[in-house]
Design an enzyme around this catalytic site. Structure first.
Site, PDB file in Angstrom:
ATOM      1  N   ASP A 110       0.845  -1.194   0.034  1.00  0.00           N
ATOM      2  CA  ASP A 110       0.043   0.025  -0.124  1.00  0.00           C
ATOM      3  C   ASP A 110       0.874   1.224  -0.078  1.00  0.00           C
ATOM      4  O   ASP A 110       1.534   1.451   0.981  1.00  0.00           O
ATOM      5  CB  ASP A 110      -0.836  -0.007   1.363  1.00  0.00           C
ATOM      6  CG  ASP A 110      -1.801   1.166   1.381  1.00  0.00           C
ATOM      7  OD1 ASP A 110      -1.902   2.033   0.449  1.00  0.00           O
ATOM      8  OD2 ASP A 110      -2.736   1.222   2.306  1.00  0.00           O
ATOM      9  N   TYR A 118      -6.804  16.922  -6.812  1.00  0.00           N
ATOM     10  CA  TYR A 118      -6.119  16.095  -7.876  1.00  0.00           C
ATOM     11  C   TYR A 118      -4.842  16.819  -8.896  1.00  0.00           C
ATOM     12  O   TYR A 118      -3.781  16.360  -8.859  1.00  0.00           O
ATOM     13  CB  TYR A 118      -6.869  15.299  -8.787  1.00  0.00           C
ATOM     14  CG  TYR A 118      -6.634  14.455  -9.802  1.00  0.00           C
ATOM     15  CD1 TYR A 118      -6.155  13.232  -9.442  1.00  0.00           C
ATOM     16  CD2 TYR A 118      -6.690  14.961 -11.125  1.00  0.00           C
ATOM     17  CE1 TYR A 118      -5.584  12.359 -10.387  1.00  0.00           C
ATOM     18  CE2 TYR A 118      -6.029  13.920 -11.848  1.00  0.00           C
ATOM     19  CZ  TYR A 118      -5.617  12.851 -11.660  1.00  0.00           C
ATOM     20  OH  TYR A 118      -5.040  11.660 -12.611  1.00  0.00           O
TER      21      TYR A 118
END
Ligand code: NAI
Length: 258
Positions: A42, A152
């Site tokens: 992860d 983003y």
């Protein structure tokens, strides 16, 4: 010995297409992803990144020629700074000394056309300062005030800026490591499926990312550019943001580049 590339985000979309293209040309790929990969890790946490790097080093015996970071997320959430920025930069920095031992080391990171769009300077600055806590706090605050959409572009802007600043610093160009960014427009992957389910979203997306050349890209179109940038053939391209976007960047910015 076949060339060996580490690909993050190898289980889906662009990373998966790249893995398949590299293997088809006889090269080795070590995939890193949350699932279905040689290294399951992860990349959203410092511990996960450290585990990923340790596992890659062990699996490869410290023989790596290239790194491509495709792992990323686009759902509005502070995870975007964790994965898109720190999940790339920390892995690249940690593997840099290993890469430097290759005869033709290359790194390519996946940015986005979104990196050219309005972004939050505070988030981007915190990323570039390497301050993950501050970047997360800012991204969380933006989300709480309904401005999470800017995280983003901020994460991708920071990534492209990092690559441009870093590529000519000590340990990179002088070690023969080319470091580039590929910035896609809209790519047909699981990341964008939901956008096509809502006609209103699709209209917004088409206005934000106009793609007059061949419209939405298949992941293979992006993968093949990444594949060139991390090949031995790329001896002199570094620090570039290569838009694979069907003309979106030109449509939006015209001759601003100069
Ligand atoms: P995708 O969703 O098909 O693949 C992303 C991969 O990253 C998945 O396999 C996922 O499991 C992995 N990933 C996500 N979080 C992770 C974590 N914490 N640790 C390890 N792996 C993780 O998406 P796609 O479209 O292939 O995206 C790849 C890159 O391209 C991303 O960085 C994305 O921001 C960028 N991009 C995509 C565009 C598109 O239209 N699809 C446009 C512009 C940029």
């Amino acid at each position: 010995m076949p060339r060996r590339t580490v690909v993050t985000g190898s289980a889906s979309g662009i990373g998966r297409a790249l893995k398949e293209q590299l293997r088809a040309r006889g090269e080795e790929v070590v995939g890193v992803d949350l699932r279905d990969a040689e290294v399951v890790a992860d990349l959203s946490t410092p511990a996960g990144r450290a585990d990923a790097v340790a596992a890659v080093r062990e699996l490869t015996g410290d023989r790596i020629d290239a790194l491509v970071t495709c792992a990323g997320v686009s759902e509005p959430s502070p995870l975007m700074v964790r994965i898109n920025y720190f999940g790339t930069v920390e892995v690249a920095q940690a593997l840099r000394p290993v890469l430097a031992a290759s005869d033709s080391p290359r790194v390519a990171v996946v940015g986005s056309i979104a990196g050219t769009q309005p972004f939050d300077e505070e988030t981007t600055r915190a990323c570039l300062d390497g301050d993950e806590d501050a970047a997360l706090a800012r991204a969380t605050a933006l989300g709480e005030r309904g401005a999470g959409y800017s995280v983003y572009p901020s994460s991708k802007r920071a990534l492209a800026t990092w690559a441009r600043r870093t590529c000519v610093t000590a340990g990179w160009a002088d070690a023969g490591i080319a470091l580039n960014v590929v910035a896609p427009g809209v790519v047909l992957t699981p990341m964008t499926t939901w956008l096509f389910e809502d006609p209103a979203m699709r209209e917004v997306m088409d206005a934000a990312v106009p793609m007059p050349l061949n419209s939405y890209a298949p992941p293979e179109a992006v993968a093949s550019v990444l594949g060139f940038l991390v090949s031995e053939a790329n001896t002199h391209v570094t620090g570039q943001v290569v838009y694979v976007d069907g003309g979106a960047e030109v449509s939006l910015r015209s001759d601003d580049l100069f």
